[in-house]
Design an enzyme around this catalytic site. Sequence first.
Site, PDB file in Angstrom:
ATOM      1  N   LYS A 226       0.850  -1.195   0.000  1.00  0.00           N
ATOM      2  CA  LYS A 226       0.000   0.000   0.000  1.00  0.00           C
ATOM      3  C   LYS A 226       0.888   1.248   0.000  1.00  0.00           C
ATOM      4  CE  LYS A 226      -3.410   2.455   2.927  1.00  0.00           C
ATOM      5  NZ  LYS A 226      -4.398   2.335   4.022  1.00  0.00           N
ATOM      6  N   ASP A 231      -2.912   9.940   4.194  1.00  0.00           N
ATOM      7  CA  ASP A 231      -4.312   9.525   4.280  1.00  0.00           C
ATOM      8  C   ASP A 231      -5.096  10.493   5.168  1.00  0.00           C
ATOM      9  OD1 ASP A 231      -6.724   8.224   4.257  1.00  0.00           O
ATOM     10  OD2 ASP A 231      -6.050   6.471   5.410  1.00  0.00           O
ATOM     11  N   LYS A 238     -10.712  11.978   8.519  1.00  0.00           N
ATOM     12  CA  LYS A 238     -10.277  11.537   9.841  1.00  0.00           C
ATOM     13  C   LYS A 238     -10.263  12.715  10.803  1.00  0.00           C
ATOM     14  CE  LYS A 238      -6.998   7.948   8.367  1.00  0.00           C
ATOM     15  NZ  LYS A 238      -7.697   6.791   8.916  1.00  0.00           N
ATOM     16  N   ASP A 249       1.279   5.962   5.938  1.00  0.00           N
ATOM     17  CA  ASP A 249       0.317   5.050   5.312  1.00  0.00           C
ATOM     18  C   ASP A 249       0.880   4.421   4.029  1.00  0.00           C
ATOM     19  OD1 ASP A 249      -2.074   3.769   5.708  1.00  0.00           O
ATOM     20  OD2 ASP A 249      -3.267   5.235   4.582  1.00  0.00           O
ATOM     21  N   ASP A 308     -12.392   6.741   3.518  1.00  0.00           N
ATOM     22  CA  ASP A 308     -11.232   6.440   4.350  1.00  0.00           C
ATOM     23  C   ASP A 308     -10.811   4.974   4.218  1.00  0.00           C
ATOM     24  OD1 ASP A 308      -9.177   6.925   6.075  1.00  0.00           O
ATOM     25  OD2 ASP A 308     -10.418   6.979   7.902  1.00  0.00           O
ATOM     26  N   GLU A 310      -9.591   3.496   1.760  1.00  0.00           N
ATOM     27  CA  GLU A 310      -8.995   3.687   0.429  1.00  0.00           C
ATOM     28  C   GLU A 310      -7.913   2.663   0.114  1.00  0.00           C
ATOM     29  OE1 GLU A 310      -7.926   5.121   3.098  1.00  0.00           O
ATOM     30  OE2 GLU A 310      -5.777   4.745   2.870  1.00  0.00           O
ATOM     31  N   ARG A 312      -7.756  -0.586   0.519  1.00  0.00           N
ATOM     32  CA  ARG A 312      -8.240  -1.791  -0.160  1.00  0.00           C
ATOM     33  C   ARG A 312      -8.598  -1.483  -1.616  1.00  0.00           C
ATOM     34  NH1 ARG A 312     -12.819  -2.567   4.221  1.00  0.00           N
ATOM     35  NH2 ARG A 312     -11.144  -1.613   5.400  1.00  0.00           N
TER      36      ARG A 312
END
Length: 459
Positions: A226, A231, A238, A249, A308, A310, A312
């Site tokens: 990833k 993020d 968030k 992230d 959020d 994101e 996956r």
Amino acid sequence: MTKKPKTRKLRTLPAAALVVRVEKGKGMRIVREYDVDYLVVSHGEAPLTLRTFRVWVRKLAEEARRVDAACLVIDDLRALAGGLEILDRELGELVAYNLSIATYTFTRYKTTSQKRLLEVMFRDANDAQSSGIDRGMLLASCVNATRDIANTPGGDMTPRVLADEAKKALVGTRATVKAFGPKEILRHKMGALLGVAKGAKEEPRFIMIEYKGGAPKDAPIVFVGKGITFDTGGLSMKPSDAMLDMHLDMSGGAAVIGALRAIAKLKIKRNVIGLIPAAENSVSGESFRPGDILTTMSGKTVDVLNTDAEGRLVLADALTYAELYKPALVVDVATLTGAALVALGQHASAIMTKDDAIAERISAFGEATGEYVWRLPLWDEYVKYTKGVHGDLANIQSSGNTRYGGAINGGAFLSHFARSYPWVHIDMAPRMTPAPGDHLAKGATGEPTALLVKIAESY
Ligand code: BES
Ligand code: ZN
Ligand code: ZN
């Protein structure tokens, strides 16, 4: 990038050295004898295990740093092991590796002069120990390279820069690095990666590292990391506190880069591919929205119920792209869910796979490297929760309580895209930053770089 702490072998004793001496008893103290400073250490009462030994070794480095020693000298590795049954080569590797990762700090942005970097020196190591030391130092330097990349703030570590870092990490090796920009990403119909990237000014990249250490016809192992360079959560934003570490992230992507660097430097006889879908999950008038339906590279459509979730989405396209390599195994690594932290605390990454044999092997590799993992189930009962309302799938649980089993839901979503090859998902959110007692610097741990190297070597 950052100047690395030096770790080297040496025959004579330099000035300002702190020499490690093991004695019976408890604790650690420093004594001066005939102009030499000794760090007198002991193992205490409880019998040593590999687990406790690793952490104990890191404490030596921490103590040496605390007293500002210029270098830490290890004379007698066997004495250090205090009766622990471990081969010379493994002993050399474990000690060199753990001292090297424990001396790391992220100093790139410090403008005041830093304390002298601690050097670690080994004297009188035998040949087997020395070869272990060499390997441990090399591996640690790659883990620390992962940490440098991960620790760099989101404003500086953009998807484009991440692609450049991958190239830099692999120069002088046999690996090749390529990156798709937005046009090629669109041409490959990676609608999920594009959807996530839409809100950011920074363009996405799809980074591909190819290392051919095996025979041309050998099916490769593919690592997918990833690469969300920051993020914010997107429009499902968030809260401030939760956003604090979100420049990390892309830790999964950073670990894939660090691991491929180590694999290429160690000349491992395997074909290994690294894929990193890289994007910033940001907020603007062009952001993808809750309710949007994205068409992934696989053709499957996804209801975006929460922007959020994101990770996956970008991984879905990378897992489909991985099919092109006809892989023997695909391992994805992602700081995917806060729920993995809730489930496991901070001492193990979550692994998910439907294949018991893979789960067992990865768990064993975790024990061997000190990058521990723990399995969560990926049963069909859970996979059912990933159904979409208007699209084929939903990126968060569309039925039941969305707060339950969040880490499993992430893995279950990915399982729809990892259909045509053996696969394991590593949710490394628990290991993104160190746990109390790890004796590692603040920021990225560099995990699971060493685990990936072990997989490439031993799977
Ligand atoms: N990057 C986060 C997960 C994360 C959180 C990693 C904390 C490390 C520490 C991920 O993209 C995310 O936001 N996941 C959501 C999923 C939810 C919306 C289903 C989460 O964990 O809350
Ligand atoms: Zn997120
Ligand atoms: Zn994320």
